[in-house]
Motif scaffolding. Structure first.
Motif, PDB file in Angstrom:
ATOM      1  N   ALA A 241       0.857  -1.189   0.000  1.00 22.62           N
ATOM      2  CA  ALA A 241       0.000   0.000   0.000  1.00 22.62           C
ATOM      3  C   ALA A 241       0.890   1.234   0.000  1.00 22.62           C
ATOM      4  O   ALA A 241       1.843   1.325   0.783  1.00 22.62           O
ATOM      5  N   VAL A 242       0.592   2.161  -0.897  1.00 21.33           N
ATOM      6  CA  VAL A 242       1.337   3.419  -0.990  1.00 21.33           C
ATOM      7  C   VAL A 242       0.353   4.563  -0.803  1.00 21.33           C
ATOM      8  O   VAL A 242      -0.669   4.636  -1.509  1.00 21.33           O
ATOM      9  N   THR A 243       0.658   5.442   0.128  1.00 20.39           N
ATOM     10  CA  THR A 243      -0.247   6.554   0.404  1.00 20.39           C
ATOM     11  C   THR A 243      -0.142   7.625  -0.668  1.00 20.39           C
ATOM     12  O   THR A 243       0.811   7.666  -1.462  1.00 20.39           O
TER      13      THR A 243
ATOM     14  N   ALA B 156       9.442   5.488   4.047  1.00 20.81           N
ATOM     15  CA  ALA B 156       9.224   6.395   2.928  1.00 20.81           C
ATOM     16  C   ALA B 156       9.303   5.610   1.624  1.00 20.81           C
ATOM     17  O   ALA B 156      10.132   4.709   1.477  1.00 20.81           O
ATOM     18  N   THR B 157       8.444   5.984   0.686  1.00 20.82           N
ATOM     19  CA  THR B 157       8.374   5.229  -0.572  1.00 20.82           C
ATOM     20  C   THR B 157       9.700   5.233  -1.307  1.00 20.82           C
ATOM     21  O   THR B 157      10.090   4.235  -1.921  1.00 20.82           O
ATOM     22  N   ASP B 158      10.432   6.336  -1.229  1.00 22.03           N
ATOM     23  CA  ASP B 158      11.707   6.416  -1.957  1.00 22.03           C
ATOM     24  C   ASP B 158      12.892   6.050  -1.076  1.00 22.03           C
ATOM     25  O   ASP B 158      14.047   6.272  -1.450  1.00 22.03           O
TER      26      ASP B 158
ATOM     27  N   VAL C  44      10.985   6.571   9.096  1.00 21.95           N
ATOM     28  CA  VAL C  44      10.952   7.266   7.815  1.00 21.95           C
ATOM     29  C   VAL C  44      12.292   7.951   7.606  1.00 21.95           C
ATOM     30  O   VAL C  44      12.708   8.773   8.418  1.00 21.95           O
ATOM     31  N   THR C  45      12.953   7.562   6.537  1.00 20.78           N
ATOM     32  CA  THR C  45      14.225   8.178   6.184  1.00 20.78           C
ATOM     33  C   THR C  45      14.072   8.834   4.828  1.00 20.78           C
ATOM     34  O   THR C  45      14.033   8.162   3.796  1.00 20.78           O
TER      35      THR C  45
ATOM     36  N   ASP D  77       6.873  15.333  -2.783  1.00 16.97           N
ATOM     37  CA  ASP D  77       6.140  14.115  -3.132  1.00 16.97           C
ATOM     38  C   ASP D  77       6.347  13.062  -2.056  1.00 16.97           C
ATOM     39  O   ASP D  77       6.719  11.934  -2.326  1.00 16.97           O
ATOM     40  N   THR D  78       6.109  13.441  -0.824  1.00 14.50           N
ATOM     41  CA  THR D  78       6.353  12.553   0.304  1.00 14.50           C
ATOM     42  C   THR D  78       5.207  11.567   0.470  1.00 14.50           C
ATOM     43  O   THR D  78       4.052  11.970   0.660  1.00 14.50           O
ATOM     44  N   THR D  79       5.519  10.287   0.400  1.00 16.21           N
ATOM     45  CA  THR D  79       4.511   9.245   0.609  1.00 16.21           C
ATOM     46  C   THR D  79       5.109   8.135   1.449  1.00 16.21           C
ATOM     47  O   THR D  79       6.329   7.989   1.561  1.00 16.21           O
TER      48      THR D  79
END
Length: 743
Positions: A640-642, A677-679, A709-710, A716-718
């Motif tokens: 799941a990605v917000t 963090a997604t990235d 979260v790093t 574009d923070t998700t």
């Protein structure tokens, strides 16, 4: 640079995966409760994301298998049918029906594999009726709990086309019963008419005297006409006062007794011969098309052997004219759509298409045929309330009685436009009180429900907020009643799942099978408990041993509190009851040469593969020392990605640099969850309890966990949450602490 700090909450995920075109619509509820990606999670009605259960491997499918459908004998006994090229196999109670261990029970059908997805199927107790425009209407009948038979349907008295009106094109018959030759004045027969019905109507009965009361000197064998029928005198004498109207057998027209004045006796016995119509089944056709051989099914009028008549009609369907494409039951009748023609059976007599009484009159309960006034022929039809919903490539129609207080009949039926979206040739499904169909183009799902205010069926776009989710197109729909879900198979082999509820916000998740498998077809049928229905899928996948087709059944959805050692979160999986310390397992041939996920007594054993001979050998030191349940299969990942967080502050924060300084997730009975963090890197969010033994099963965790979260500030923070282990995962809420600058 000023720094602003705010806490952002995601309290529900009911909108599921939304379209990228809505990424700027931060003002909508879909954005508030939506996700950028929802893979192998389902946004359930209550709000959380729940990891979908895995699929059990049932059997290898036939190499030519292309489709699954249902056979619903009763509320507790249902079957999944695996359709192949000219064959059908049957599954029920979690397994395949077999003639002997490993040998599938199979029946032969006429249907080519390429045509199977277009089969129109209507269930009726112990049989399904089947229509397809390339094959005669037929049925599959359940003859026992484990046997079935396919047979072409035998129709009585039609249906027929309109009676020929060209008086120059006539026919005569060589006889009135048995095998006859029908000769025409023009080439009206072709080889494609063999097996079809043909009707002949007497030109007139002018050469047969009318029956009269008290007629003298009637001799045995005299013919009389009455009530549109022809009778032969079985006795001699004077007729009585009761006109014959029977349509079979022999009856008196009087008492055959003398009156008080000694007149009489009055009464003659009359044997029914025929009425104006005769019906035969064509058995052979001459090469020139001018004659045919036929077997008389309903006696021809006697005059047809000597007086040519232009009153004849072919069957509506045949190999020459084509066959109906849709069958359904509505208004107490069996209804077929053949191109634009609607053919309805006699009320309560599904295979009887007699359109007239024996007297030649029309009655409300008789069969009828009507032609639809539409630009395109029907692609699907469903019975609903007091109407039929019908979809064509350009319009959706409702077919209903003109007089709602009277039964549907040939004189009391009409069609009216309901919407103008157009439909795709994908069979619709009924979900609750709504009909769900695929809009033309295969990219929109619409749900049509009757609206009393507008007096029409309104077709709501279920994919309005997720137009991307159906790409590259939908091929099949499968509603799951007990799970309150609608599944739709995509052309690329994924399944999209949509919760069924009355809420305004309800979205989609994507089911991506493990092992790069592609779902070809899906159906939901009642399980062995007779209470919940299971999702069955036909899949194809490439393996080291070559391409395979398999039938899988989704494991039951896990209830809160269920034991972890029964958790089933693998695909093509097997559940094996292992003995104490057992670490070698054979017979996993469908997983040969493949990496697998393993759950032994509720504990994950990572990094395992099945040998090329189908043997799985686990490290002896990692298996339980007591008897245990082993679950093994293809791994899959729930992800799941917000969306970018929206802060409801003056002026909004969209476009400003943002950083998630910390986050937490509220989990319910979850094991093995990654987040971050997604990235950036994803890390375990659940720590092993300090008092838990290292070789013990990790208990399912319920509560709040920190998500590390790093990431650097960006626009574009998700957050991404993943569950890749064969264990349950439920995300009830996410919360972010967001720092934002003024640029």
């Amino acid at each position: 640079m000023a720094v602003r700090v705010i806490r952002h909450l995601l309290t529900a995920f009911t909108a599921g995966e939304i379209s990228p075109l809505l990424y700027g619509r931060v003002d909508t509820q879909q954005y508030q409760f939506g996700l950028q990606a929802c893979e192998n999670f389902v946004p359930v009605n209550e709000g959380p994301l729940v990891k979908r259960p895995g699929f059990e491997f049932i059997r290898d499918a036939d190499e030519g298998a292309v489709w699954l459908s249902a056979f619903r004998f009763s509320v507790t006994q249902e079957y999944a049918i695996e359709w192949g090229d000219a064959s059908a196999r049957f599954y029920t109670n979690g397994g395949r029906i077999e003639t002997s261990p490993g040998v599938a029970y199979e029946i032969t059908t006429p249907y080519a594999a390429a045509h199977v997805p277009q089969l129109s199927i209507q269930q009726s107790f112990d049989r399904i009726y089947i229509d397809h425009r390339s094959y005669p209407p037929a049925s599959i009948t359940r003859t026992s709990a484990v046997t079935f038979v396919h047979a072409a349907s035998t129709f009585k008295s039609g249906p027929f086309t309109d009676v020929n009106t060209d008086e120059a094109v006539t026919v005569t018959a060589s006889g009135v019963t048995g095998s006859v030759t029908i000769t025409a004045s023009a080439a009206i027969f072709s080889a494609g008419h063999v097996g079809s019905l043909f009707r002949i109507e007497a030109k007139d009965f002018s050469d047969i005297p009318a029956w009269e009361a008290l007629a003298k000197d009637v001799a045995i064998g005299n013919l009389r006409r009455s009530d549109g029928k022809v009778y032969s005198a079985a006795t001699a004498g004077v007729t009585g006062s009761v006109p014959p109207t029977h349509d079979s057998g022999t009856e008196w027209d009087g008492s055959n007794t003398k009156q008080h004045n000694d007149d009489g006796p009055f009464g003659v016995k009359w044997t029914y011969l025929h009425d104006r119509f005769g019906i035969a089944q064509i058995t052979a056709v001459a090469g020139d098309g001018l004659s045919c051989t036929a077997t008389v099914l309903r006696r021809f009028p006697g005059s047809t052997t000597s007086v040519a008549t232009h009153r004849w009609a072919h069957s509506v369907w045949s190999a020459a004219a084509g066959y109906p494409q849709i069958v359904l039951h509505a208004f107490g009748r069996q209804v077929h759509f053949k191109d634009y023609d609607l053919c309805a059976s006699v009320s309560g007599d599904f295979l009887n298409h007699q359109a007239f009484t024996s007297a030649g009159t029309v009655a409300a309960d008789m069969a009828f045929r009507r032609r639809l006034a539409a630009d395109n022929p029907p692609l699907w039809a469903l019975a609903d309330r007091k109407a039929m919903q019908v979809g064509t490539a350009s319009i959706e129609l409702a077919i209903a009685p003109v007089n709602a207080q009277a039964a549907v009949s040939g004189d009391n039926i009409d069609s009216s436009p309901q919407s103008f979206y157009g439909s795709e040739p994908v069979w619709p499904v009924q979900v609750g009180s709504e009909a769900v169909f695929v809009e033309r183009g295969g990219r929109q799902l619409r749900s049509a429900a009757y609206d009393f205010g507008s007096d029409r069926y309104l077709a709501t776009d279920l994919t309005a907020a997720a137009g991307h989710i159906t790409a590259p197109g939908l091929v099949q729909l499968a509603p799951q009643r007990s799970g309150r879900m609608l599944h739709a198979v995509r052309e690329d082999g994924q399944i999209i799942t949509h919760p069924i509820n009355r809420g305004e916000i309800k979205g989609f998740g994507r089911l991506i099978p493990g092992g790069d498998a592609q779902v070809l077809s899906a159906v939901c049928v009642m399980g062995d408990d007779g209470k919940t229905d299971d999702l069955w899928v036909l899949v194809s996948r490439d393996t080291p041993g070559g391409a395979r087709k398999e039938v899988w059944k989704q494991s039951r959805w896990r209830d809160l509190g269920d034991a972890l050692d029964e958790a089933f979160f693998v695909d093509a999986g097997l559940r094996i009851e292992a003995s104490a310390g057992q670490n070698v397992f054979s017979g996993l041939t469908h997983l040969a040469g493949q990496a697998v996920a393993v759950l032994a007594g509720g504990g994950v054993i990572a990094g395992q593969s099945v040998a090329s001979d189908g043997t799985l050998t686990l490290p002896a030191e990692l298996v339980p020392v007591a008897a245990y349940t082993l679950i093994v299969g293809l791994p899959y990942t729930a992800r799941a990605v917000t969306l970018r967080p929206y802060v409801n502050a003056p002026g909004g924060w969209q476009g400003f640099l943002q950083k998630i300084s910390n986050a937490f997730a509220r989990l319910i009975e979850t094991v093995g969850m990654l987040g971050g963090a997604t990235d950036g890197p994803l890390e375990d969010v659940i720590e092993r309890p300090a008092n838990a033994a290292m070789d013990a099963q990790i208990p399912a965790y319920t509560g709040d966990v920190t998500v590390q979260v790093t990431s650097d500030p960006d626009r574009d923070t998700t957050i991404t949450m993943e569950s890749a282990t064969p264990l349950p995962a439920t995300i009830a809420m996410l919360s972010f602490k967001i720092e934002s600058g003024d640029r």
